[in-house]
Design an enzyme around this catalytic site. Sequence first.
Site, PDB file in Angstrom:
ATOM      1  N   SER A 213      98.160  73.933  94.191  1.00 20.51           N
ATOM      2  CA  SER A 213      96.691  74.781  93.866  1.00 20.51           C
ATOM      3  C   SER A 213      96.842  76.244  94.285  1.00 20.51           C
ATOM      4  O   SER A 213      97.779  76.499  95.144  1.00 20.51           O
ATOM      5  CB  SER A 213      95.420  74.219  94.547  1.00 20.51           C
ATOM      6  OG  SER A 213      95.598  74.697  95.891  1.00 20.51           O
TER       7      SER A 213
ATOM      8  N   GLU B 245      67.505  66.451  97.487  1.00 16.63           N
ATOM      9  CA  GLU B 245      68.748  66.499  98.506  1.00 16.63           C
ATOM     10  C   GLU B 245      68.888  65.430  99.191  1.00 16.63           C
ATOM     11  O   GLU B 245      67.906  64.963  99.793  1.00 16.63           O
ATOM     12  CB  GLU B 245      68.402  67.849  99.286  1.00 16.63           C
ATOM     13  CG  GLU B 245      69.857  68.586  99.481  1.00 16.63           C
ATOM     14  CD  GLU B 245      70.206  69.211  98.131  1.00 16.63           C
ATOM     15  OE1 GLU B 245      71.296  68.550  97.463  1.00 16.63           O
ATOM     16  OE2 GLU B 245      69.760  70.204  97.585  1.00 16.63           O
ATOM     17  N   HIS B 246      69.860  64.780  99.517  1.00 17.51           N
ATOM     18  CA  HIS B 246      70.385  63.480 100.138  1.00 17.51           C
ATOM     19  C   HIS B 246      69.441  62.271  99.700  1.00 17.51           C
ATOM     20  O   HIS B 246      69.715  61.253 100.361  1.00 17.51           O
ATOM     21  CB  HIS B 246      70.186  63.638 101.685  1.00 17.51           C
ATOM     22  CG  HIS B 246      71.030  64.833 102.253  1.00 17.51           C
ATOM     23  ND1 HIS B 246      72.009  64.231 103.315  1.00 17.51           N
ATOM     24  CD2 HIS B 246      71.316  66.036 102.106  1.00 17.51           C
ATOM     25  CE1 HIS B 246      72.460  65.201 103.563  1.00 17.51           C
ATOM     26  NE2 HIS B 246      72.269  66.480 103.069  1.00 17.51           N
ATOM     27  N   THR B 247      69.133  62.339  98.501  1.00 20.89           N
ATOM     28  CA  THR B 247      68.241  61.457  97.967  1.00 20.89           C
ATOM     29  C   THR B 247      69.357  60.294  97.154  1.00 20.89           C
ATOM     30  O   THR B 247      69.089  59.113  96.894  1.00 20.89           O
ATOM     31  CB  THR B 247      67.258  61.617  97.164  1.00 20.89           C
ATOM     32  OG1 THR B 247      67.818  62.724  96.231  1.00 20.89           O
ATOM     33  CG2 THR B 247      66.131  62.219  97.624  1.00 20.89           C
TER      34      THR B 247
ATOM     35  N   SER C  46      79.703  71.979  95.199  1.00 23.27           N
ATOM     36  CA  SER C  46      80.297  71.250  94.774  1.00 23.27           C
ATOM     37  C   SER C  46      81.837  71.282  94.042  1.00 23.27           C
ATOM     38  O   SER C  46      82.266  71.097  93.224  1.00 23.27           O
ATOM     39  CB  SER C  46      79.631  70.048  93.785  1.00 23.27           C
ATOM     40  OG  SER C  46      80.136  68.801  93.862  1.00 23.27           O
TER      41      SER C  46
ATOM     42  N   GLY D 269      82.917  75.434  99.966  1.00 23.75           N
ATOM     43  CA  GLY D 269      82.070  75.345 101.090  1.00 23.75           C
ATOM     44  C   GLY D 269      80.940  75.836 100.961  1.00 23.75           C
ATOM     45  O   GLY D 269      80.216  76.076 101.837  1.00 23.75           O
TER      46      GLY D 269
ATOM     47  N   ASP E  73      77.007  64.748  92.683  1.00 20.21           N
ATOM     48  CA  ASP E  73      77.762  65.798  92.451  1.00 20.21           C
ATOM     49  C   ASP E  73      78.786  65.554  91.151  1.00 20.21           C
ATOM     50  O   ASP E  73      79.035  66.277  90.137  1.00 20.21           O
ATOM     51  CB  ASP E  73      78.696  66.320  93.590  1.00 20.21           C
ATOM     52  CG  ASP E  73      77.728  66.603  94.534  1.00 20.21           C
ATOM     53  OD1 ASP E  73      76.520  67.023  94.388  1.00 20.21           O
ATOM     54  OD2 ASP E  73      78.339  66.771  95.826  1.00 20.21           O
TER      55      ASP E  73
END
Length: 392
Positions: A69, A35-37, A136, A132, A182
């Site tokens: 949409s 995560e966040h890498t 993704s 949310g 993502d």
Amino acid sequence: MTAAQDDARALFSTLTGHEPDGLWSAPGRVNLIGEHTDYNEGFVLPFAIPHRTVAAVGTRDDGRIRVASTFADDVVEVALDELTALFPTPTGSAPAVPEWAAYPLGVAWALQLAGATGRGADIAIASDVPVGAGLSSSAAIEGATASALNDLWNAGLDRVALARIGRRAENEAVGAPTGIMDQMASMLGEADEAIFLDCRSLEAQTVPVSAAASGLAILVMDTRVKHAHSTGGYGERRASCEKGAAIMGVKSLRDVSVADLPRAEELMDDVTFRRVRHIVTENQRVLDTVRVLRAQGARAIGELLVASHASMRDDFEISVPELDTAVEAALAAGAIGARMTGGGFGGAAIALIEQSAVDAVSTAVDTAFAEAGFGAPHLFTVVPSAGAHRDA
């Protein structure tokens, strides 16, 4: 036909009065670990999930692009040659169109920058990817739109190039400072496989998860606490990582090893160091998870998942009480491992559990949320699934 396919086709017909040229879809993703890498040029291990976004698309002759949409009331229409005036979105500003529309329109703009040209298009979007939840939904919109326009405009771009298009749309059209994980997971997903991605080289390898074959299930625990990557803490965490890399004199935190952490601690303030420590140790956990999956299988990765969550909670500080409650309740009910997944500040957690324990763990999580006074979570299982493709 899935419900999302039916909904996208029906919306297109309502919008235009005729059938689309085709349907294209792309999945959301769960990040098993890492995560966040991604924006630190590190390693990640996501997989595509069965939940998908569908784009029903048809060409038009007037050089305009129109998007609609099922999750928004407005229809947004612009000329293709006006996209360069709309994007990129200035730093710190909201997009010039509704945010949901900036994703597909941003993809069209990024394709133009990559040299693709074509006729106008009507695009009707429907999705069953929870919005949310850290799964993704945005990359799924980007992947479905990019796949459709790539085909209809005869651009001939491969899946990695389309992932780059999606990231550019998210970074520059929407203004969300995310990495490429993502989009790569959504484009490259394979059934029963995770995608081991080097975010520096974009080299991708598949790694068998084989959870179902091992009698295991992957439970998604959507807290229903919404998050937004384009604002707030996400950008602050990225800035801290860039600061840490500068202090260490490296291009990115990918170049800092676990052995370098004592030196980093001497050079940095406490907050910056803890942000750096998460990234460095999380990169190592991804490598360890890939090794363990290949050698021993999914049953052996539980401790790595738990350690990842602790690092995100304590060092990177991106968890929230609902995520911690979900993880703790799942582990107390017998989960092999559990962690929050996605960018944090809300969203979902995952738990690796026995298939026979899905109901028991789900009940335990529901009960823990009720006792804490939280709203009921959305619980469902996922399996690694196929990436973006043309449906019809």
